[in-house]
Design a protein around this motif. Structure first.
Motif, PDB file in Angstrom:
ATOM      1  N   LEU A  44      25.582  42.402  27.286  1.00  0.00           N
ATOM      2  CA  LEU A  44      24.467  42.065  26.401  1.00  0.00           C
ATOM      3  C   LEU A  44      23.602  40.972  27.019  1.00  0.00           C
ATOM      4  N   ARG A  45      24.231  40.020  27.678  1.00  0.00           N
ATOM      5  CA  ARG A  45      23.463  38.980  28.379  1.00  0.00           C
ATOM      6  C   ARG A  45      22.625  39.592  29.497  1.00  0.00           C
ATOM      7  N   ARG A  46      23.194  40.579  30.207  1.00  0.00           N
ATOM      8  CA  ARG A  46      22.434  41.237  31.284  1.00  0.00           C
ATOM      9  C   ARG A  46      21.211  41.964  30.729  1.00  0.00           C
ATOM     10  N   LEU A  47      21.294  42.402  29.477  1.00  0.00           N
ATOM     11  CA  LEU A  47      20.142  43.035  28.829  1.00  0.00           C
ATOM     12  C   LEU A  47      19.085  42.004  28.449  1.00  0.00           C
ATOM     13  N   GLY A  48      19.448  40.739  28.532  1.00  0.00           N
ATOM     14  CA  GLY A  48      18.509  39.678  28.192  1.00  0.00           C
ATOM     15  C   GLY A  48      18.698  39.096  26.809  1.00  0.00           C
ATOM     16  N   ALA A  49      19.801  39.448  26.149  1.00  0.00           N
ATOM     17  CA  ALA A  49      20.074  38.933  24.810  1.00  0.00           C
ATOM     18  C   ALA A  49      20.769  37.576  24.893  1.00  0.00           C
ATOM     19  N   GLU A  50      20.479  36.736  23.935  1.00  0.00           N
ATOM     20  CA  GLU A  50      21.221  35.490  23.748  1.00  0.00           C
ATOM     21  C   GLU A  50      22.484  35.852  22.971  1.00  0.00           C
ATOM     22  N   VAL A  51      23.632  35.489  23.479  1.00  0.00           N
ATOM     23  CA  VAL A  51      24.899  35.825  22.834  1.00  0.00           C
ATOM     24  C   VAL A  51      25.482  34.571  22.199  1.00  0.00           C
ATOM     25  N   VAL A  52      25.819  34.678  20.913  1.00  0.00           N
ATOM     26  CA  VAL A  52      26.485  33.587  20.213  1.00  0.00           C
ATOM     27  C   VAL A  52      27.805  34.100  19.663  1.00  0.00           C
ATOM     28  N   LEU A  53      28.808  33.251  19.709  1.00  0.00           N
ATOM     29  CA  LEU A  53      30.124  33.622  19.194  1.00  0.00           C
ATOM     30  C   LEU A  53      30.211  33.285  17.719  1.00  0.00           C
ATOM     31  N   GLY A  54      30.834  34.182  16.977  1.00  0.00           N
ATOM     32  CA  GLY A  54      30.999  33.933  15.555  1.00  0.00           C
ATOM     33  C   GLY A  54      31.686  35.069  14.860  1.00  0.00           C
ATOM     34  N   ASP A  55      31.761  34.955  13.565  1.00  0.00           N
ATOM     35  CA  ASP A  55      32.447  35.944  12.737  1.00  0.00           C
ATOM     36  C   ASP A  55      31.664  36.043  11.431  1.00  0.00           C
ATOM     37  N   LEU A  56      31.316  37.235  11.043  1.00  0.00           N
ATOM     38  CA  LEU A  56      30.517  37.434   9.830  1.00  0.00           C
ATOM     39  C   LEU A  56      31.233  36.995   8.560  1.00  0.00           C
ATOM     40  N   THR A  57      32.526  36.764   8.623  1.00  0.00           N
ATOM     41  CA  THR A  57      33.261  36.296   7.436  1.00  0.00           C
ATOM     42  C   THR A  57      33.361  34.774   7.395  1.00  0.00           C
ATOM     43  N   ARG A  58      32.780  34.091   8.374  1.00  0.00           N
ATOM     44  CA  ARG A  58      32.828  32.623   8.432  1.00  0.00           C
ATOM     45  C   ARG A  58      31.409  32.070   8.267  1.00  0.00           C
ATOM     46  N   PRO A  59      31.125  31.472   7.133  1.00  0.00           N
ATOM     47  CA  PRO A  59      29.760  31.016   6.844  1.00  0.00           C
ATOM     48  C   PRO A  59      29.175  30.079   7.892  1.00  0.00           C
ATOM     49  N   GLU A  60      29.971  29.188   8.457  1.00  0.00           N
ATOM     50  CA  GLU A  60      29.416  28.231   9.419  1.00  0.00           C
ATOM     51  C   GLU A  60      28.914  28.926  10.681  1.00  0.00           C
ATOM     52  N   THR A  61      29.562  30.016  11.096  1.00  0.00           N
ATOM     53  CA  THR A  61      29.091  30.709  12.300  1.00  0.00           C
ATOM     54  C   THR A  61      27.878  31.576  11.991  1.00  0.00           C
ATOM     55  N   VAL A  62      27.810  32.106  10.779  1.00  0.00           N
ATOM     56  CA  VAL A  62      26.628  32.874  10.377  1.00  0.00           C
ATOM     57  C   VAL A  62      25.428  31.938  10.268  1.00  0.00           C
ATOM     58  N   ALA A  63      25.626  30.748   9.703  1.00  0.00           N
ATOM     59  CA  ALA A  63      24.532  29.782   9.592  1.00  0.00           C
ATOM     60  C   ALA A  63      24.008  29.397  10.972  1.00  0.00           C
ATOM     61  N   ALA A  64      24.915  29.170  11.917  1.00  0.00           N
ATOM     62  CA  ALA A  64      24.486  28.813  13.277  1.00  0.00           C
ATOM     63  C   ALA A  64      23.715  29.961  13.921  1.00  0.00           C
ATOM     64  N   ALA A  65      24.168  31.193  13.718  1.00  0.00           N
ATOM     65  CA  ALA A  65      23.493  32.355  14.310  1.00  0.00           C
ATOM     66  C   ALA A  65      22.114  32.573  13.696  1.00  0.00           C
ATOM     67  N   LEU A  66      21.950  32.226  12.425  1.00  0.00           N
ATOM     68  CA  LEU A  66      20.672  32.428  11.737  1.00  0.00           C
ATOM     69  C   LEU A  66      19.640  31.341  12.033  1.00  0.00           C
ATOM     70  N   ARG A  67      20.050  30.281  12.693  1.00  0.00           N
ATOM     71  CA  ARG A  67      19.112  29.182  12.976  1.00  0.00           C
ATOM     72  C   ARG A  67      17.902  29.712  13.747  1.00  0.00           C
ATOM     73  N   ASP A  68      16.711  29.430  13.242  1.00  0.00           N
ATOM     74  CA  ASP A  68      15.443  29.820  13.870  1.00  0.00           C
ATOM     75  C   ASP A  68      15.280  31.333  13.992  1.00  0.00           C
ATOM     76  N   VAL A  69      15.826  32.081  13.061  1.00  0.00           N
ATOM     77  CA  VAL A  69      15.730  33.545  13.031  1.00  0.00           C
ATOM     78  C   VAL A  69      14.964  33.951  11.769  1.00  0.00           C
ATOM     79  N   ASP A  70      14.043  34.907  11.909  1.00  0.00           N
ATOM     80  CA  ASP A  70      13.341  35.392  10.720  1.00  0.00           C
ATOM     81  C   ASP A  70      13.549  36.887  10.464  1.00  0.00           C
ATOM     82  N   ARG A  71      14.313  37.547  11.345  1.00  0.00           N
ATOM     83  CA  ARG A  71      14.629  38.965  11.154  1.00  0.00           C
ATOM     84  C   ARG A  71      16.086  39.192  11.552  1.00  0.00           C
ATOM     85  N   MET A  72      16.771  40.067  10.814  1.00  0.00           N
ATOM     86  CA  MET A  72      18.186  40.307  11.088  1.00  0.00           C
ATOM     87  C   MET A  72      18.507  41.781  10.920  1.00  0.00           C
TER      88      MET A  72
END
Length: 173
Positions: A44-72
């Motif tokens: 995914l990084r080779r495709l040019g994506a920023e990769v963040v580690l997290g888990d959709l069941t953990r609110p703190e990692t979802v909050a970090a992933a959503l920082r400065d995002v307006d589309r999901m």
């Protein structure tokens, strides 16, 4: 003017990867939430994506992933935690996010379900409930309810002969 903020993509398997590839082909910034930093994350990084580690069941990692995002683009693999993940995403996005749109990958059969229907599978029920939670959240949600995708073997391998021979596909039964 198009947004310069990244699109957050979850569920970076088959469909998610295709979404990422199309966004990157259009030079759209993409952030991908993954559970493990493994070979798939490296791809995914080779495709040019920023990769963040997290888990959709953990609110703190979802909050970090959503920082400065307006589309999901929200999708999860088949999981008993599907409803929990959708609930965490809706709760965190509502509290901390600034989403213009949340695209939720669901299932076609959800359109035929009701609050009291009982013919569906457990996973179908989780998708239906997840849609309810996302709708109740008040977020700008678009539900995608595919029946199947054209890269499905039914449309490629199994039907290839009849398409090649006479331009038709076998009947779906």
């Amino acid at each position: 003017m198009p947004s310069r903020q990244p699109v957050l993509v979850t569920g970076a398997g088959g469909v998610g990867r295709t979404v990422i590839e199309h966004l990157r082909a259009d030079d759209v910034s993409v952030r991908v939430l993954v559970r493990r930093d493994d070979d798939r994350a490296a791809m995914l990084r080779r495709l040019g994506a920023e990769v963040v580690l997290g888990d959709l069941t953990r609110p703190e990692t979802v909050a970090a992933a959503l920082r400065d995002v307006d589309r999901m683009h929200f999708a999860m693999p088949v999981s008993r935690d599907h409803l929990l993940g959708a609930t965490v995403v809706a709760t965190v996005a509502r509290a901390y996010g600034e989403l213009d749109v949340l695209v939720g990958m669901s299932q076609m059969t959800v359109s035929q379900m009701t609050a009291t229907s009982t013919d569906e599978s457990h996973q179908q029920r989780l998708h239906w409930l997840a849609e309810q939670v996302l709708d109740w959240s008040g977020l700008p949600v678009v539900h995608v309810r595919p029946t199947s995708f054209l890269d499905n073997p039914l449309f490629t391998t199994l039907a290839a002969r009849s398409i090649r021979d006479d331009g038709t596909r076998p009947p779906l039964r």
